[in-house]
Design a protein around this motif. Structure first.
Motif, PDB file in Angstrom:
ATOM      1  N   ASP A 194       0.399  -0.856   0.106  1.00  0.00           N
ATOM      2  CA  ASP A 194      -0.049  -0.070   0.385  1.00  0.00           C
ATOM      3  C   ASP A 194       1.228   1.553  -0.071  1.00  0.00           C
ATOM      4  N   VAL A 195       0.948   2.272  -0.998  1.00  0.00           N
ATOM      5  CA  VAL A 195       1.629   2.902  -1.425  1.00  0.00           C
ATOM      6  C   VAL A 195       1.169   4.515  -0.907  1.00  0.00           C
ATOM      7  N   ASP A 196       1.569   5.101  -0.131  1.00  0.00           N
ATOM      8  CA  ASP A 196       1.503   6.897   0.330  1.00  0.00           C
ATOM      9  C   ASP A 196       1.216   7.382  -0.646  1.00  0.00           C
ATOM     10  N   PHE A 197       1.614   8.304  -2.194  1.00  0.00           N
ATOM     11  CA  PHE A 197       1.564   9.437  -2.386  1.00  0.00           C
ATOM     12  C   PHE A 197       1.899  10.435  -1.630  1.00  0.00           C
ATOM     13  N   THR A 198       1.282  10.324  -0.703  1.00  0.00           N
ATOM     14  CA  THR A 198       1.286  11.619  -0.167  1.00  0.00           C
ATOM     15  C   THR A 198       2.503  11.767   0.849  1.00  0.00           C
ATOM     16  N   LYS A 199       3.268  10.991   0.987  1.00  0.00           N
ATOM     17  CA  LYS A 199       4.882  11.187   1.815  1.00  0.00           C
ATOM     18  C   LYS A 199       5.844  10.966   0.555  1.00  0.00           C
ATOM     19  N   LEU A 200       5.006  10.241  -0.187  1.00  0.00           N
ATOM     20  CA  LEU A 200       6.346  10.824  -1.535  1.00  0.00           C
ATOM     21  C   LEU A 200       5.837  11.798  -2.143  1.00  0.00           C
TER      22      LEU A 200
END
Length: 742
Positions: free
Chosen positions: A325-331
């Motif tokens: 589950d990849v968090d694009f906000t963190k990216l």
């Protein structure tokens, strides 16, 4: 390496950790005193570079180099996979697979075999890393392969989004499902590589521009960018799953395994009528470790390559459990987070699989036709091993306790014949050695394959791994020991005999010396031998001569013979607390008063930086004659040097002592009984120091003596007993003494 008594039929029986540990690694993690340096030159080599780990273009984050882990690093999400784990679905073993035929311990949980065409290199779909990075107008993915001889042979698919429990079929006949809203497939098309983004429910192309694909064959990387006009994950947490397989360019589909591989088709489909196409799957965060204590499991079903969950998922055709589950906000916020306390994060302690960048790449991929033991035409004295790429795996155990004040200890735990680097993961054999006395790091190198006997490339790999660990952790270079099981026990003798000034103690289990002449080099290393009375692979006729040699030389040793016990009993029992207690906090004596060393140039590999011609304060040893003795074997030379500068004499050996005991607390229901024979030393006698050195040399043409470390000075009084001419250079003295000749 000469391994007497073993026969083939019987033998079938984070960037770089976290900032804190990496920052503690210094040059003092290895010996930094006056020469000669202990060990081979390869131990002190400059860290190598691998094209697969290079960043170009938009990519900048350092790789994790910890397998089965993910991290956020400066705006990139990274997943690091395991090496040489591309075995596909777990079906019945393919009897034609050279990895399994006659090889009891190294059966991969997956069963797929690559097409026999050399371009596949038995490794074409081996995933090394998958990255994700948001750009201003697109989302970039980068997939790195271990091998990429020909980009027209391989493809991969990424499942994007989806609802748990709602399965969609991967495109192009992959025969695998996963939750997904869309599928991104990157595959060959004619002479190019293209990307398809399709709706997971309908299979129709998603509107907008087609994904942009770039292939970097040199770096073995494939980058694909999905423009935001087609898909924009900004502000979302996106579920991803991915698999890598082979491609049928003529039909525009994944290439499926058939029963037996041929030049253009993979094999190993087993009974499956619709086998999964993927050889390797990403996001495997909980891969089980090899089973300890189950005889059947140990022999036939361990997850040696950490691919058990992968094999089961592909056999079921369902990747639901293998996702991120990849968090694009963190990216977008460029957060750096190794998530060490979260599932799938980068572990800091305990058993870990790491990736080494080797100085040597013989070829891309793996060559399972290579047999180092028994030596084949492709093996022999300079055997390259089966795993020939620049990236090599190794196992490491990092103690959970705080690092000792002077740094971690180092325990080399060498693997057995026909197993691999994961042999000890999760075992007491590993943890009891690692947790002793405040914490020793334990490493098990792959050594390029299952049967290298720690010679040639297999031996060089041990020291490359050691150097890599010294670069990443702070080590106490004096707190170093060596141990191993079976072939690893033989390797324990071999490497300690070649480089005795590296090790404080040795503890081989069901091992022996492959050349008992070399045992003389072990004067300053106590040994604890564990062997079995009824051992079908290493019988008493192998290990008793080694013990007799130690005894006759007056060296310190203990031989414990377990009964009833066979070759695998001690491994299955998995109780090594007494062995760990023997290794203890013992430190290397870098400058002993008495040095004995045997030179065997047949074990040297100058091109690999793997040469044994020095020990303690003796170096640059050269033989006078390379002619084999009339009694057989090969030419060796022996030197014995006793310095009077330390003010000590040799302690008196105790003579052979006998005893008995029991080993309790293991996996087996009853304690293991053993008899023992041993020899110790009495107190070290004190004598008046003198600038005298007694030298006895046989078949030695030259030697260099570090007179400072020998405590005798340049005006040393040399007493030489030699069987021929010898040149003795006194380092730093501008003085060379010749003896035994005109």
């Amino acid at each position: 390496m000469r391994a007497r008594g073993l026969t083939l039929s019987l033998l079938c029986s984070l960037a770089i950790l976290t900032v804190a540990p990496a920052a503690l690694a210094t040059r003092t993690s290895l010996y930094s005193g006056k020469g000669p340096r202990p060990g081979p030159d390869v131990l002190y080599g400059t860290p190598a570079a691998a094209p697969q780990l290079e960043n170009v273009g938009v990519w900048s984050a350092a790789p994790i180099l910890v397998s089965g882990a993910s991290a956020y690093r400066g705006g990139e999400f990274l997943y690091q996979d395991f090496l040489y784990d591309d075995h596909g679905a777990a079906e019945a073993p393919d009897p034609t697979d050279p990895r399994t035929a006659g090889n009891l311990f190294s059966k991969p949980d997956g069963t797929y075999t690559y097409p026999t065409d050399l371009a596949y290199a038995n490794d074409a779909a081996d995933l090394v890393e998958l990255r994700v990075k948001p750009l201003s107008d697109a989302t970039a993915f980068r997939l790195t392969l271990n091998t990429l001889n020909d980009a027209s042979l391989v493809a991969f698919s990424i499942a994007i989004g989806g609802t748990p429990g709602v399965l969609r079929s991967f495109p192009a006949g992959a025969n695998v499902q996963a939750p997904a809203d869309m599928f991104l497939t990157v595959h060959p098309a004619g002479t190019s590589t293209v990307g398809d983004l399709v709706d997971a429910a309908t299979g129709d192309p998603v509107g907008g521009p087609a994904p942009l694909v770039t292939v970097d064959t040199d770096r073995r990387q494939i980058e694909v960018r999905v423009l935001h006009t087609a898909w924009d994950p900004t502000g979302q947490v996106v579920r991803l799953a991915a698999g890598v397989g082979l491609w049928d360019n003529a039909n525009g589909l994944y290439l499926l395994p058939q029963a037996v591989a041929d030049a253009t088709h993979p094999g190993g489909a087993g009974s499956a009528t619709s086998p999964a196409a993927f050889f390797n799957v990403a996001f495997r965060y909980g891969e089980p470790m090899p089973i300890v204590g189950d005889p059947a499991g140990t022999a036939t079903g361990p997850a040696w390559w950490r691919d058990k969950d992968q094999g089961a998922a592909l056999a079921a055709g369902d990747l639901s459990t293998l996702h991120a589950d990849v968090d694009f906000t963190k990216l977008v916020a460029a957060v750096s987070d190794d998530m060490p306390d979260q599932p799938g994060g980068v572990p800091q302690t305990g058993p870990i699989d790491r990736i080494l960048v080797s100085q040597f790449e013989l070829a891309q991929g793996a060559d399972f036709s290579v047999s180092c033991f028994p030596a084949s035409t492709s093996g022999g004295a300079n055997c390259p091993g089966q795993y020939q790429g620049r990236l090599q795996p190794y196992a490491i155990y990092v103690p959970p306790a705080p690092m000792p004040r002077r740094g971690y200890g180092m325990t080399l735990l060498l693997h057995s014949l026909s197993t691999n680097y994961n042999q000890y993961l999760g075992s007491r054999n590993q943890s009891q050695f690692g947790d002793r006395d405040g914490g020793s790091i334990v490493i098990t190198p792959e050594s390029r394959g299952p049967d290298g006997f720690y010679d040639s490339y297999a031996g060089a790999d041990v020291f490359e791994v050691w150097a890599d660990v010294a670069h990443r952790y702070r080590l106490d270079p004096d707190w170093t020991v060596i141990t191993g099981y079976s072939m690893g026990g033989i390797g324990t003798f071999k490497l300690a005999e070649q480089f005795p000034d590296l090790f404080a103690r040795g503890q081989p289990t069901v091992g022996f010396s492959g050349d008992n002449n070399l045992v003389a080099s072990l004067r300053n290393i106590p040994f604890l031998m564990w062997n079995s009375l009824i051992d079908e692979l290493v019988p008493p006729t192998d290990y008793e001569p080694t013990a007799r040699q130690l005894d006759s030389l007056g060296y310190r040793y203990e031989l414990d013979i377990f009964t009833p016990s066979e070759h695998l009993t001690l491994a299955i029992n998995d109780q090594f607390a007494p062995a760990a207690a023997f290794l203890d906090l013992a430190k290397v004596n870098r400058n002993p008063a008495h040095v004995t060393y045997v030179v065997d140039p047949t074990l040297d590999y100058p091109a690999l930086g793997f040469v044994a011609d020095h020990a303690y304060w003796l170096s640059e040893l050269k033989l006078r004659s390379s002619t084999p003795p009339a009694t057989g074997g090969h030419a060796e030379g022996t030197i014995d040097a006793l310095s009077h500068g330390f003010g000590v004499d040799d302690p008196t050996p105790s003579g052979t002592q006998v005893g008995a005991g029991t080993l309790t607390g293991g996996n087996l229901p009853a304690p293991l009984i053993f008899t023992s024979q041993s020899q110790t030393w009495g107190p070290v006698p004190r004598v008046l120091p003198a600038r005298r050195l007694d030298l006895t040399a046989r078949n030695i043409a030259a030697v260099t003596i570090n007179v400072r470390r020998a405590r005798v000075g340049c005006s040393v009084d040399l007493h030489v007993d030699t069987d021929g001419p010898i040149a003795i250079e006194l380092a730093g003295c501008r003085r060379t003494v010749t003896a035994g000749g005109a």
